[in-house]
Write an enzyme that holds these catalytic residues in place. Structure first.
Site, PDB file in Angstrom:
ATOM      1  N   ASP A   8       6.317  -0.531   1.448  1.00 14.68           N
ATOM      2  CA  ASP A   8       5.198  -0.933   2.154  1.00 14.68           C
ATOM      3  C   ASP A   8       4.630   0.088   3.025  1.00 14.68           C
ATOM      4  OD1 ASP A   8       3.753  -3.008   3.840  1.00 14.68           O
ATOM      5  OD2 ASP A   8       5.079  -2.565   5.328  1.00 14.68           O
ATOM      6  N   LEU A   9       3.565   0.047   3.578  1.00 14.31           N
ATOM      7  CA  LEU A   9       2.949   1.379   4.236  1.00 14.31           C
ATOM      8  C   LEU A   9       3.002   1.267   5.801  1.00 14.31           C
ATOM      9  CD1 LEU A   9       1.458   4.060   3.778  1.00 14.31           C
ATOM     10  CD2 LEU A   9      -0.707   2.719   3.765  1.00 14.31           C
ATOM     11  N   ASP A  10       2.394   0.266   6.203  1.00 10.91           N
ATOM     12  CA  ASP A  10       2.197   0.057   7.721  1.00 10.91           C
ATOM     13  C   ASP A  10       3.829  -0.102   8.044  1.00 10.91           C
ATOM     14  OD1 ASP A  10       1.523  -0.154  10.409  1.00 10.91           O
ATOM     15  OD2 ASP A  10       0.894  -2.203  10.046  1.00 10.91           O
ATOM     16  N   THR A  16       0.503   2.534  11.516  1.00 10.65           N
ATOM     17  CA  THR A  16      -0.942   2.298  11.707  1.00 10.65           C
ATOM     18  C   THR A  16      -1.026   0.955  12.570  1.00 10.65           C
ATOM     19  OG1 THR A  16      -0.566   1.280   9.488  1.00 10.65           O
ATOM     20  CG2 THR A  16      -1.799   3.406   9.682  1.00 10.65           C
ATOM     21  N   LYS A  44       1.205  -8.238  11.664  1.00 11.19           N
ATOM     22  CA  LYS A  44       1.681  -7.285  10.767  1.00 11.19           C
ATOM     23  C   LYS A  44       2.127  -7.548   9.241  1.00 11.19           C
ATOM     24  CE  LYS A  44       3.757  -4.241  14.166  1.00 11.19           C
ATOM     25  NZ  LYS A  44       4.852  -3.488  14.884  1.00 11.19           N
ATOM     26  N   ARG A  48      -6.528  -8.521   6.242  1.00  9.19           N
ATOM     27  CA  ARG A  48      -7.557  -8.446   7.337  1.00  9.19           C
ATOM     28  C   ARG A  48      -8.298  -9.827   7.634  1.00  9.19           C
ATOM     29  NH1 ARG A  48     -11.999  -4.162   5.455  1.00  9.19           N
ATOM     30  NH2 ARG A  48      -9.892  -3.271   4.872  1.00  9.19           N
ATOM     31  N   SER A 113       1.264  -2.370  -0.688  1.00 15.68           N
ATOM     32  CA  SER A 113       0.871  -2.597   0.593  1.00 15.68           C
ATOM     33  C   SER A 113      -0.384  -3.513   0.757  1.00 15.68           C
ATOM     34  CB  SER A 113       0.253  -1.281   1.299  1.00 15.68           C
ATOM     35  OG  SER A 113      -0.714  -1.440   2.576  1.00 15.68           O
ATOM     36  N   ALA A 114      -0.578  -4.325   1.654  1.00 11.62           N
ATOM     37  CA  ALA A 114      -1.843  -5.201   1.690  1.00 11.62           C
ATOM     38  C   ALA A 114      -2.948  -4.712   2.356  1.00 11.62           C
ATOM     39  CB  ALA A 114      -1.425  -6.183   2.841  1.00 11.62           C
ATOM     40  N   ASN A 117      -6.996   0.072   3.083  1.00 11.98           N
ATOM     41  CA  ASN A 117      -7.356   1.692   3.331  1.00 11.98           C
ATOM     42  C   ASN A 117      -6.066   2.217   3.185  1.00 11.98           C
ATOM     43  OD1 ASN A 117      -9.772   1.097   4.936  1.00 11.98           O
ATOM     44  ND2 ASN A 117      -8.393  -0.356   6.127  1.00 11.98           N
ATOM     45  N   LYS A 144       1.380 -11.303   0.660  1.00  9.57           N
ATOM     46  CA  LYS A 144       2.732 -11.666   0.883  1.00  9.57           C
ATOM     47  C   LYS A 144       2.692 -12.914   1.541  1.00  9.57           C
ATOM     48  CE  LYS A 144       3.261  -6.795   1.152  1.00  9.57           C
ATOM     49  NZ  LYS A 144       3.431  -5.424   2.076  1.00  9.57           N
ATOM     50  N   GLU A 168      10.521  -2.741   3.427  1.00 15.21           N
ATOM     51  CA  GLU A 168       9.623  -3.487   4.221  1.00 15.21           C
ATOM     52  C   GLU A 168       9.923  -3.702   5.787  1.00 15.21           C
ATOM     53  OE1 GLU A 168       7.148  -5.696   4.969  1.00 15.21           O
ATOM     54  OE2 GLU A 168       5.912  -5.598   2.869  1.00 15.21           O
ATOM     55  N   ASP A 169       8.950  -3.742   6.694  1.00 19.25           N
ATOM     56  CA  ASP A 169       9.206  -4.128   7.979  1.00 19.25           C
ATOM     57  C   ASP A 169       8.593  -5.542   8.449  1.00 19.25           C
ATOM     58  OD1 ASP A 169       6.354  -3.360   7.649  1.00 19.25           O
ATOM     59  OD2 ASP A 169       6.222  -3.543   9.988  1.00 19.25           O
TER      60      ASP A 169
HETATM   61  P1  B16 Z   1      -6.659  -3.268   6.213  1.00 20.30           P
HETATM   62  P2  B16 Z   1       1.149  -3.189   4.932  1.00 20.30           P
HETATM   63  C1  B16 Z   1      -0.840  -4.278   6.527  1.00 20.30           C
HETATM   64  O1  B16 Z   1      -0.217  -3.244   5.972  1.00 20.30           O
HETATM   65  C2  B16 Z   1      -0.771  -4.172   8.056  1.00 20.30           C
HETATM   66  O2  B16 Z   1       0.367  -4.343   8.318  1.00 20.30           O
HETATM   67  C3  B16 Z   1      -1.679  -5.149   8.574  1.00 20.30           C
HETATM   68  O3  B16 Z   1      -1.684  -5.449   9.907  1.00 20.30           O
HETATM   69  C4  B16 Z   1      -3.248  -5.063   7.982  1.00 20.30           C
HETATM   70  O4  B16 Z   1      -4.173  -6.377   8.543  1.00 20.30           O
HETATM   71  C5  B16 Z   1      -3.211  -5.129   6.646  1.00 20.30           C
HETATM   72  O5  B16 Z   1      -2.406  -4.256   6.165  1.00 20.30           O
HETATM   73  C6  B16 Z   1      -4.458  -5.145   5.985  1.00 20.30           C
HETATM   74  O6  B16 Z   1      -5.152  -3.787   6.360  1.00 20.30           O
HETATM   75  O7  B16 Z   1      -7.466  -3.970   7.161  1.00 20.30           O
HETATM   76  O8  B16 Z   1      -6.413  -1.894   6.083  1.00 20.30           O
HETATM   77  O9  B16 Z   1      -7.067  -3.625   4.628  1.00 20.30           O
HETATM   78  O10 B16 Z   1       2.012  -3.541   6.109  1.00 20.30           O
HETATM   79  O11 B16 Z   1       1.023  -4.002   3.995  1.00 20.30           O
HETATM   80  O12 B16 Z   1       1.152  -1.638   4.730  1.00 20.30           O
HETATM   81 MG    MG Z   2       4.135  -3.506   6.894  1.00 21.82          MG
END
Ligand code: B16
Ligand code: MG
Length: 213
Positions: A8-10, A16, A44, A48, A113-114, A117, A144, A168-169
């Site tokens: 996972d990224l964030d 982030t 988290k 979006r 990652s979701a 960006n 997810k 994953e967090d």
């Molecule tokens: P974006 P992950 C998720 O990243 C974030 O945890 C979550 O807070 C965010 O809303 C989602 O990505 C979408 O991000 O607006 O940049 O498309 O934890 O799946 O890496």
């Molecule tokens: Mg995450």
């Protein structure tokens, strides 16, 4: 035999969430209500548009779809201002050494990652070249805890789900990994990530040798 690790990224590779928080808070304030760090926990790992729905619920506001799309775009613009200032120093401690260790062991690395960006963030962190496969919010239709994002990663790496470990967090992310038939290492607190097979606070001092599953 573990052949691939999916990250996972964030919250796993980089924090982030703090930038998401600033951008969501300013949107909430603009709509006339407050948004706390505790509220931010609920966003988290969430997409979006779903994040905006949760924010509206918190503020008790109702907005039509067109306005929602406009506000989500506005939030993302502000978020991007912070993202584009990120440097490799923001990679979470121990992550890079862990990636190097996986490379040395011949274990493949994927992103799951979701975030839409994700590519921009990996570029800012100068991490893109570590990844053998990248699956992000632009490639999936099911969020997810649906396992789509991780299954796509496994497929791109030609790895069986049973031979993949997900890092994953977020609770929904841990569930996604388990739903996909993968093993999961939770990054954070065991109280929140109780469905994970193994939980560590972070990557410092962590190696694959510690996994006894
Ligand atoms: P974006 P992950 C998720 O990243 C974030 O945890 C979550 O807070 C965010 O809303 C989602 O990505 C979408 O991000 O607006 O940049 O498309 O934890 O799946 O890496
Ligand atoms: Mg995450």
């Amino acid at each position: 035999k573990i052949s691939a690790c999916i990250f996972d990224l964030d919250g796993v590779v980089v924090d982030t969430a703090k930038y998401h928080y600033i951008a969501w808070k300013s949107l909430a304030n603009g709509l006339g209500f407050d948004f706390t760090e505790e509220d931010n926990e609920r966003l988290k790992g969430v997409s979006r548009m779903r994040s905006l729905e949760i924010l509206m619920e918190i503020g008790g506001v109702d907005l039509d779809e067109e306005t929602q799309l406009k506000l989500a775009a506005k939030k993302n613009e502000e978020y991007l201002e912070y993202i584009l200032k990120m440097t490799p120093e923001e990679i979470l401690p121990g992550v890079k050494d862990f990636f190097e260790d996986l490379k040395a062991k011949g274990i493949k690395i994927a992103l799951g990652s979701a975030s839409k960006n994700a590519m921009t963030i990996l570029e800012q962190l100068k991490l893109t070249s570590y990844f053998d496969a990248i699956v992000d919010g632009t490639h999936v239709s099911k969020a997810k805890p649906d396992p789509e994002v991780f299954l796509k990663g496994a497929e791109l790496l030609n790895s069986e789900p049973a031979n993949c470990v997900v890092f994953e967090d977020a609770e929904a992310g841990v569930e996604a990994a388990i739903n996909g038939g993968m093993r999961c290492v939770g990054i954070g607190s065991p109280d929140v990530l109780n469905k994970a097979n193994f939980v560590v606070p972070g990557f410092v001092g962590f190696s694959m040798a510690q996994l006894n599953f």
